[in-house]
Design an enzyme around this catalytic site. Structure first.
Site, mmCIF file in Angstrom:
data_model
loop_
_atom_site.group_PDB
_atom_site.id
_atom_site.type_symbol
_atom_site.label_atom_id
_atom_site.label_comp_id
_atom_site.label_asym_id
_atom_site.label_seq_id
_atom_site.Cartn_x
_atom_site.Cartn_y
_atom_site.Cartn_z
ATOM 1 N N TYR A 57 0.816 -1.220 0.000
ATOM 2 C CA TYR A 57 0.000 0.000 0.000
ATOM 3 C C TYR A 57 0.850 1.270 0.000
ATOM 4 O O TYR A 57 0.391 2.308 -0.485
ATOM 5 C CB TYR A 57 -1.020 -0.034 1.141
ATOM 6 C CG TYR A 57 -2.196 -0.898 0.763
ATOM 7 C CD1 TYR A 57 -3.116 -0.459 -0.185
ATOM 8 C CD2 TYR A 57 -2.347 -2.179 1.283
ATOM 9 C CE1 TYR A 57 -4.169 -1.260 -0.588
ATOM 10 C CE2 TYR A 57 -3.388 -2.987 0.891
ATOM 11 C CZ TYR A 57 -4.300 -2.520 -0.052
ATOM 12 O OH TYR A 57 -5.332 -3.320 -0.465
ATOM 13 N N ASN A 114 -13.011 3.246 -5.788
ATOM 14 C CA ASN A 114 -11.576 3.507 -5.832
ATOM 15 C C ASN A 114 -11.086 4.077 -4.508
ATOM 16 O O ASN A 114 -11.812 4.789 -3.816
ATOM 17 C CB ASN A 114 -11.262 4.480 -6.970
ATOM 18 C CG ASN A 114 -11.706 3.933 -8.315
ATOM 19 O OD1 ASN A 114 -11.730 2.715 -8.515
ATOM 20 N ND2 ASN A 114 -12.071 4.818 -9.230
ATOM 21 N N HIS A 163 -14.763 1.514 -0.469
ATOM 22 C CA HIS A 163 -13.686 0.550 -0.226
ATOM 23 C C HIS A 163 -12.509 1.167 0.530
ATOM 24 O O HIS A 163 -11.420 0.589 0.559
ATOM 25 C CB HIS A 163 -13.205 -0.057 -1.548
ATOM 26 C CG HIS A 163 -14.227 -0.942 -2.182
ATOM 27 N ND1 HIS A 163 -14.241 -1.244 -3.534
ATOM 28 C CD2 HIS A 163 -15.292 -1.601 -1.653
ATOM 29 C CE1 HIS A 163 -15.265 -2.040 -3.794
ATOM 30 N NE2 HIS A 163 -15.917 -2.262 -2.678
ATOM 31 N N CYS A 207 -6.761 2.254 13.223
ATOM 32 C CA CYS A 207 -6.347 1.264 14.224
ATOM 33 C C CYS A 207 -6.728 -0.143 13.762
ATOM 34 O O CYS A 207 -7.856 -0.380 13.340
ATOM 35 C CB CYS A 207 -7.023 1.574 15.555
ATOM 36 S SG CYS A 207 -6.676 0.360 16.846
ATOM 37 N N SER A 220 -16.407 -3.325 -13.679
ATOM 38 C CA SER A 220 -16.556 -4.582 -14.417
ATOM 39 C C SER A 220 -17.901 -5.242 -14.156
ATOM 40 O O SER A 220 -18.291 -6.162 -14.882
ATOM 41 C CB SER A 220 -15.438 -5.545 -14.012
ATOM 42 O OG SER A 220 -15.496 -5.798 -12.615
ATOM 43 N N GLU A 252 -15.985 -1.253 -22.601
ATOM 44 C CA GLU A 252 -16.738 -2.426 -23.027
ATOM 45 C C GLU A 252 -17.887 -2.641 -22.051
ATOM 46 O O GLU A 252 -17.820 -2.184 -20.913
ATOM 47 C CB GLU A 252 -15.840 -3.671 -23.089
ATOM 48 C CG GLU A 252 -15.338 -4.146 -21.760
ATOM 49 C CD GLU A 252 -13.808 -4.122 -21.686
ATOM 50 O OE1 GLU A 252 -13.161 -4.095 -22.732
ATOM 51 O OE2 GLU A 252 -13.306 -4.118 -20.566
#
Length: 238
Positions: free
Chosen positions: A62, A98, A115, A123, A186, A212
């Site tokens: 990360y 995101n 997310h 913590c 997606s 798409e």
């Protein structure tokens, strides 16, 4: 060419964005063809088990994502959504899958990160203290500060298997939306892939923008194929 989509004075717009909009700013999506996310298996860097097994590797991963995120710049799609928000005011709500801050840097403010957020830490014991702003790039676990309660700080990221943030607020906003716009997802990550179905049940128009069709394409009333940075700036009339 695509037809412009009209937003009436009475419309409430719910926007869901996914990895595709950030990919146009150069950030990798984790659903790569080789199943790896920036060279790592998801199981090794983005699950509660990975954190308990090897927090040093999780922080290494990360920290690298933070560095990439800080170097990336918002693209025309981010600015188009910020402009739409400025026109609609509180009739606009943005939910992003995101963890980068490209929406905020483009000017968006009415948003939630379901997310988590890359530039925050919290913590590991969930002691009750809120997440803290944290832009540091850690080179070892010893550099990571601890929570005042003594526990280690972890990335403020929803790992696979954990509950997404702000679900009650998200459900409330979907229920009152008349138009849902989904950009660059997606249609394979739940619960976000269900949002369009919830919106249809509530009677909303549903629009997808991406290179798409998504896996849940049948749930949309409009599919607009193309890069979000090309499509979004001219998609709506109000």
């Amino acid at each position: 060419m695509h037809d412009a989509i009209h937003i009436a004075d009475t419309d409430r717009v719910f926007v869901l964005t996914g990895a595709g909009i950030s990919a146009e700013s150069g950030l990798p999506t984790f659903r790569a063809s080789d199943g790896l996310w920036a060279g790592h298996r998801i199981e090794d860097v983005c699950t509660p088990e990975a954190w308990h097994r090897n927090p040093a590797l999780v922080w290494e991963f990360y920290s690298a994502r933070r560095l990439s995120g800080q170097q990336a710049q918002p693209n025309p799609a981010h600015f188009a959504l910020a402009n739409l928000e400025s026109r609609l005011g509180d009739r606009f709500f943005l939910c992003t899958q995101n963890v980068d801050d490209l929406h905020e840097r483009a000017g968006s403010s009415r948003l939630v990160h379901m997310h988590g957020e890359l530039a925050k830490s919290r913590c590991e014991q969930d002691c009750g203290r809120p997440p803290v702003e944290d832009h540091a790039i850690y080179h070892s676990l010893a550099e990571v500060p601890r929570c005042p309660c003594g526990a280690r700080l972890r990335p403020h990221i929803v790992f696979f298997g954990e509950m997404p943030h702000s679900m009650d607020r998200i459900q409330q906003e979907i229920d009152r939306a008349t138009l849902m716009l989904v950009v660059g997802t997606s249609g394979s990550v739940y619960p976000a892939a269900n949002f369009v179905h919830w919106a249809r049940v509530a009677g909303a128009r549903t629009v997808y923008v991406g290179p798409e069709p998504p896996l849940n394409a049948s749930a949309f009333t409009h599919i607009v194929e193309g890069p979000a940075g090309v499509v979004l700036p001219d998609l709506f009339t109000a």
